[in-house]
Design an enzyme around this catalytic site. Structure first.
Site, PDB file in Angstrom:
ATOM      1  N   ASN A  74      84.975  -8.498 114.728  1.00 30.81           N
ATOM      2  CA  ASN A  74      86.411  -7.646 114.746  1.00 30.81           C
ATOM      3  C   ASN A  74      86.537  -6.853 115.856  1.00 30.81           C
ATOM      4  O   ASN A  74      87.051  -7.052 116.966  1.00 30.81           O
ATOM      5  CB  ASN A  74      86.549  -6.973 113.432  1.00 30.81           C
ATOM      6  CG  ASN A  74      87.780  -6.288 113.213  1.00 30.81           C
ATOM      7  OD1 ASN A  74      88.608  -6.187 114.240  1.00 30.81           O
ATOM      8  ND2 ASN A  74      88.130  -6.075 112.128  1.00 30.81           N
ATOM      9  N   ASP A  75      85.746  -5.500 115.978  1.00 32.06           N
ATOM     10  CA  ASP A  75      85.822  -4.730 116.905  1.00 32.06           C
ATOM     11  C   ASP A  75      85.557  -5.352 118.419  1.00 32.06           C
ATOM     12  O   ASP A  75      85.862  -4.747 119.396  1.00 32.06           O
ATOM     13  CB  ASP A  75      84.913  -3.588 116.556  1.00 32.06           C
ATOM     14  CG  ASP A  75      85.288  -2.625 115.305  1.00 32.06           C
ATOM     15  OD1 ASP A  75      86.634  -2.667 115.216  1.00 32.06           O
ATOM     16  OD2 ASP A  75      84.459  -2.101 114.755  1.00 32.06           O
ATOM     17  N   VAL A  76      84.488  -6.210 118.482  1.00 37.52           N
ATOM     18  CA  VAL A  76      84.048  -6.648 119.712  1.00 37.52           C
ATOM     19  C   VAL A  76      84.905  -7.505 120.605  1.00 37.52           C
ATOM     20  O   VAL A  76      84.995  -7.948 121.316  1.00 37.52           O
ATOM     21  CB  VAL A  76      82.754  -7.745 119.542  1.00 37.52           C
ATOM     22  CG1 VAL A  76      81.598  -6.702 119.080  1.00 37.52           C
ATOM     23  CG2 VAL A  76      82.886  -8.696 118.775  1.00 37.52           C
ATOM     24  N   VAL A  77      86.151  -7.830 119.670  1.00 43.40           N
ATOM     25  CA  VAL A  77      87.288  -8.561 120.273  1.00 43.40           C
ATOM     26  C   VAL A  77      88.660  -7.645 120.294  1.00 43.40           C
ATOM     27  O   VAL A  77      89.717  -8.453 120.303  1.00 43.40           O
ATOM     28  CB  VAL A  77      87.566 -10.115 119.428  1.00 43.40           C
ATOM     29  CG1 VAL A  77      86.477 -11.107 119.839  1.00 43.40           C
ATOM     30  CG2 VAL A  77      87.665  -9.905 118.094  1.00 43.40           C
TER      31      VAL A  77
ATOM     32  N   ALA B 176      84.957   0.036 112.369  1.00 42.40           N
ATOM     33  CA  ALA B 176      85.452   1.396 113.144  1.00 42.40           C
ATOM     34  C   ALA B 176      86.642   1.778 112.403  1.00 42.40           C
ATOM     35  O   ALA B 176      87.246   2.746 112.576  1.00 42.40           O
ATOM     36  CB  ALA B 176      85.621   1.229 114.675  1.00 42.40           C
TER      37      ALA B 176
END
Lengths: 119, 484
Positions: free
Chosen positions: B405-408, B446
């Site tokens: 999720n957060d890494v994209v 996050a």
């Protein structure tokens, strides 16, 4: 003859500095794909603490020191054996899709030489 | 008759120097997937040599320990057999998805052993002089923190502790615990140098010292959330290395000093790499309650999440010419790596070019995704790191995001108010079509809304990664000969 080592003051600091530098340089070149095996591999390496634990236990003079030494060897041995087991398992899994070209090339040469000998 | 009293120390010295060399050579061989497997064997030979040689210490033991020597030798063998045996069995059997917590445990064990050596030195009043005392205490402190901290990290990764424990003034409390440990250490040093006991006998102070050190490890790790674990595990790896190196100095054993410092530096480097991959400083990871303040406003992003059936997404990928797959922790949690590669092989058989894109902090420890894919049998030349593949998304037909999720999250590139702004991300949003396999409509770690999911080119495939991938495999197989 005496092979006891005395590492005090700056001699010790030099060892620490050079070892830290070596670690930094060696690890800095490891590609991200190998970060997990590298971490568990370095984890295995700090298992050398078991040697310190053995020294402590063998030199124990009372029950308290024996217990602490036993505890240290137990944990250190776990660190060593577990670190080795998981690292070797992980590293055995990394494969390429094609057979590595370099060994294939060498095999080719060898077979050529073999044929030449036959002829 | 010639006396050979010097022989044991010569053999120990040679074994230790061999071990130190083989450790560094072994780690160096680990810098390429092709030679890495032999690297650990090389290091293993060094370890066996050093452990065997250490039994020669029996020839030079403390005179006061002589009467106990036979018992101590038996104890040593028993400890080696039990500790080594149990850890070996656990290490052989553990699932690859559980690797982070396993590494955390072994790490804690090393820290505990270093702490134990420090404790024996202190209780036995073996360390003399200010330098030896301070180094012993420092190594003991770091080792004990690593022990208790790693255990908490294990509990979090294992799911024993589910929620980060946070409260107001936590940093102050943690700082006070550390300060207390340092003050007690000061008292021990003073007592050792002056030869006079302050208030209590030295052993009481030593117990208090270790209690504070262990407590600090617990308190420091409790507030840290799951996605920050790559940093935490790296830190404790560095800590244990450092503790081992320092106790090596106390015992005057250069093999421990060198191995410990090499690992300490390696752990520090990895820690910094991980923190950099999140665009945060190490202290920010450890000392701030990340995600707490990030309750973002859902109204800020236009559009909606558009669900799609797994089979439809699979067929679209089957007829694409290029697919990039972005795995995240969700893949590990669902244990879906084998299913994923099965699906990938179907795509490859249909002529699709498939590659994997790995974010440095995907998963719960550095490189966890790479290991999972390797376990499933994915060749490592199909796996690409962020910098090597990020420019290729624009020319890619489909980006398949699995449990990441957060890494994209494109907010990291565009939204200055986002807590993850500036973090390097995988540019999945630039692909012509994006599919996201996700358990539900929840937010990422996050707590930030992900604009990628609302994009015109994105469709969501809801469900457990394993189930969705099975459905995708069925979808492609269902095309049968008509597709071929």
């Amino acid at each position: 003859m005496n092979f006891e080592i005395a590492l005090t003051g700056f001699a010790a600091l030099y060892i620490f500095m050079l070892a830290a530098f070596a670690g930094w340089v060696i690890i800095g070149r490891v590609p991200a794909i190998l970060h997990t095996p590298l971490m568990s591999g370095s984890n295995f390496v700090h298992g050398i603490v078991v040697v310190g634990g053995l020294f402590t236990l063998l030199n124990a003079r009372d029950v308290l020191e024996q217990s602490i030494g036993f505890f240290a060897v137990l944990l250190g041995a776990g660190n060593v054996a577990g670190g080795y087991a998981v690292t070797s398992r992980m590293l055995a899994m990394f494969k390429t899709s094609a057979p590595a070209p370099a060994p294939a090339h060498r095999a080719h040469h060898r077979s050529k030489a073999h044929h030449a000998k036959k002829a | 008759m010639i006396t050979l009293t010097w022989l044991p120390s010569l053999v120990i010295g040679l074994a230790d120097i061999c071990a130190a060399f083989l450790f560094m050579y072994g780690l160096q061989r680990m810098s390429s997937p092709a030679t890495a497997a032999s690297g650990i064997k090389v290091a293993g030979i060094g370890m066996v040599a050093a452990v065997l040689a250490s039994f020669l210490y029996v020839f030079s033991v403390d005179p006061a320990a002589k009467p106990l020597l036979p018992i101590n030798i038996v104890l040593a063998l028993v400890a080696l057999a039990i500790g080594g045996g149990l850890a070996w069995l656990a290490g052989r059997r553990v699932a690859m998805t559980a690797m982070p917590q396993m590494v955390a445990i072994y790490n804690g064990m090393g820290g505990g052993a270093a702490g134990g050596i420090a404790a024996a030195e202190l209780f036995g009043s073996r360390a003399h002089g200010a330098t030896a005392l301070v180094v012993t205490l420092l190594g003991g402190l770091i080792g004990a923190v690593s022990l208790s901290g790693s255990l908490i990290a294990w509990a979090k990764l294992q799911g024993v502790i589910n929620k980060p424990l946070r409260f107001k003034g936590q940093q102050v409390v943690n700082a006070l615990i550390m300060a207390a440990a340092v003050v007690v250490a000061g008292v021990i040093v003073y007592g050792g140098l002056a030869g006079a006991a302050l208030l209590w006998v030295p052993s009481t102070w030593i117990c208090i010292f270790f209690a504070f050190a262990l407590l600090f490890g617990v308190a420091m790790t409790l507030p840290i959330g799951g996605a920050d674990m790559p940093v935490v595990i790296s830190i404790y790896n560095a800590f244990t290395g450092l503790a081992v190196g320092l106790e090596g100095f106390v015992l005057q054993n250069p093999a421990l000093m060198i191995a410990g410092m090499v690992v300490g530096a390696a752990g520090l480097l990895l820690t910094l790499l991980m923190a950099k991959a999140m665009n945060r400083s190490v202290s920010n990871v450890v000392f701030t309650n990340f995600g707490e303040a990030a309750k973002s406003k859902p109204g800020a992003i236009k559009g909606e999440e558009k669900p799609v059936q797994a089979a439809d997404a699979a067929i679209k990928m089957r007829y694409a010419s290029s697919v990039i797959i972005i795995p995240g922790y969700g893949l590990a949690a669902a244990q879906a790596q084998q299913k994923l590669y099965e699906f990938v092989k179907l795509l490859q058989a249909a002529g699709v070019v498939v590659r994997f894109a790995i974010h440095p902090v995907a998963g719960r420890m550095p490189g966890q995704m790479d290991v999972l894919l390797a376990e499933a049998g994915v060749p490592y030349d199909m796996i690409f790191q962020l910098d090597d593949i990020n420019d290729d998304f624009a020319d890619t037909d489909v980006a398949l995001v699995i449990g990441a999720n957060d890494v994209v999250n494109p907010a990291a590139r565009t939204d200055k108010s986002s807590p993850i702004f500036g973090m390097p991300i995988l540019n999945a949003d630039k692909a012509k079509q994006v599919y996201v396999i996700k358990r539900g409509q929840g937010k990422g770690y996050a707590g930030i809304v992900n604009a990628l999911f609302y994009g015109d080119n994105c469709n969501m495939v809801y469900g457990d990664a394993k189930g969705v991938l099975s459905a995708m495999i069925e979808g492609v197989k269902g095309l049968g000969s008509a597709a071929a």
